[in-house]
Design an enzyme around this catalytic site. Structure first.
Site, PDB file in Angstrom:
ATOM      1  N   ILE A 235       0.847  -1.201   0.000  1.00 44.02           N
ATOM      2  CA  ILE A 235       0.000   0.000   0.000  1.00 44.02           C
ATOM      3  C   ILE A 235       0.879   1.247   0.000  1.00 44.02           C
ATOM      4  CG2 ILE A 235      -1.698   1.321   1.321  1.00 44.02           C
ATOM      5  CD1 ILE A 235      -2.722  -1.435   2.369  1.00 44.02           C
ATOM      6  N   LYS A 236       1.871   1.260   0.870  1.00 44.75           N
ATOM      7  CA  LYS A 236       2.770   2.405   0.986  1.00 44.75           C
ATOM      8  C   LYS A 236       3.551   2.641  -0.305  1.00 44.75           C
ATOM      9  CE  LYS A 236       6.078   5.140   2.821  1.00 44.75           C
ATOM     10  NZ  LYS A 236       5.896   6.485   3.343  1.00 44.75           N
TER      11      LYS A 236
END
Length: 279
Positions: free
Chosen positions: A165-166
């Site tokens: 996600i990051k």
């Protein structure tokens, strides 16, 4: 405070968390750079001369090293941890890097947690958004909240999910910064800065591009090397997904090239940008 905290790496994130939370002697810190000892003393944490001194009795470890040191830190220090310690890897690296680090920690009897930090630690401090992944993520979330982190969320049991996600989000965040620098370099040489930024303002009113250009460029001149290392991990993420990182590879180069630069950008609308860039 009942839990003993080990901070591996005491740069901006480690020092910010320690000062904001007031952990004091409940936290033991180690950094490969001896110059960081002064920051440890200011924060009131126990400054350790060796990693073993920080890790041997820790209940939770916050790994806050540079992106390119993430895996080596896990592998080098795994033998120093006690069984069942929570190793919270808060570094910005690719999912595959996190999974490799997890193998080292778990082989030594530790519980590895993939933690993604989704915003700059300043000014958010203990309110910085944290995503957690891994089988031990619920346990880590409870302990992190007890330690003062107040914006945490478990996103799954698979190591690498939080970092995915990051890293994928970073493609947009850092990519926009890199594109801004390229735009401003060209606009400055062409002598059309005001016209270009005004036209962008006319098409998007959420934030003035005079302010946005200044902010994006400052992020790169100040943190370009660290951000370039993170974007290299984003490129690895895309490769792992079968996507060619064309723009992301370019962002790596632009972020690195901008690091430490003193650039004569003048937006004439949000303060003395030349002063900001050259101080």
């Amino acid at each position: 405070m009942e839990s003993t905290i080990a901070l591996i790496g005491f740069g901006e994130a480690g020092s910010t968390f320690a000062e904001a939370a007031g952990w004091r002697s409940a936290a033991l810190a180690f950094d490969v750079l001896p110059c960081r000892r002064a920051a440890m003393e200011r924060a009131g944490v126990v400054a350790c001369a060796a990693a073993e001194d920080a890790l041997s009795d820790a209940d939770i470890v916050l790994s806050l090293v540079t992106a390119d040191s993430t895996l080596s830190a896990a592998r080098d220090y795994a033998a120093l941890i006690k069984p069942n310690v929570l190793w919270c890897d808060m570094n910005s690296v690719a999912p595959d890097t996190k999974r490799a680090a997890a193998l080292a920690i778990e082989a030594a009897g530790g519980r590895y947690v993939d933690v993604a930090v989704l915003a700059p630690v300043n000014p958010a401090r203990m309110n910085v958004p944290l995503l957690l992944a891994g089988k031990a993520a619920p346990s880590a979330e409870a302990l992190l909240r007890a330690l003062g982190f107040c914006n945490t969320r478990v996103v799954g049991t698979d190591i690498g999910r939080a970092s995915a996600i990051k890293m994928i989000r970073s493609i947009m965040v850092k990519g926009v910064e890199a594109l801004t620098a390229e735009m401003m370099l060209a606009a400055t040489k062409a002598g059309v800065v005001d016209e270009v930024l005004s036209s962008l303002d006319a098409s998007e009113k959420s934030q003035s591009w005079f302010a946005r250009a200044e902010y994006n460029i400052e992020r790169m001149t100040t943190h370009g090397l660290r951000r370039a290392a993170e974007m290299e991990e984003s490129a690895k993420t895309l490769i792992g997904l079968g996507v060619e990182p064309v723009m992301t590879s370019g962002t790596v180069r632009r972020q690195r090239d901008m690091a430490g630069k003193k650039l004569p950008f003048d937006t004439n609308g949000c303060g003395d940008v030349i002063g900001v860039m050259t101080e």
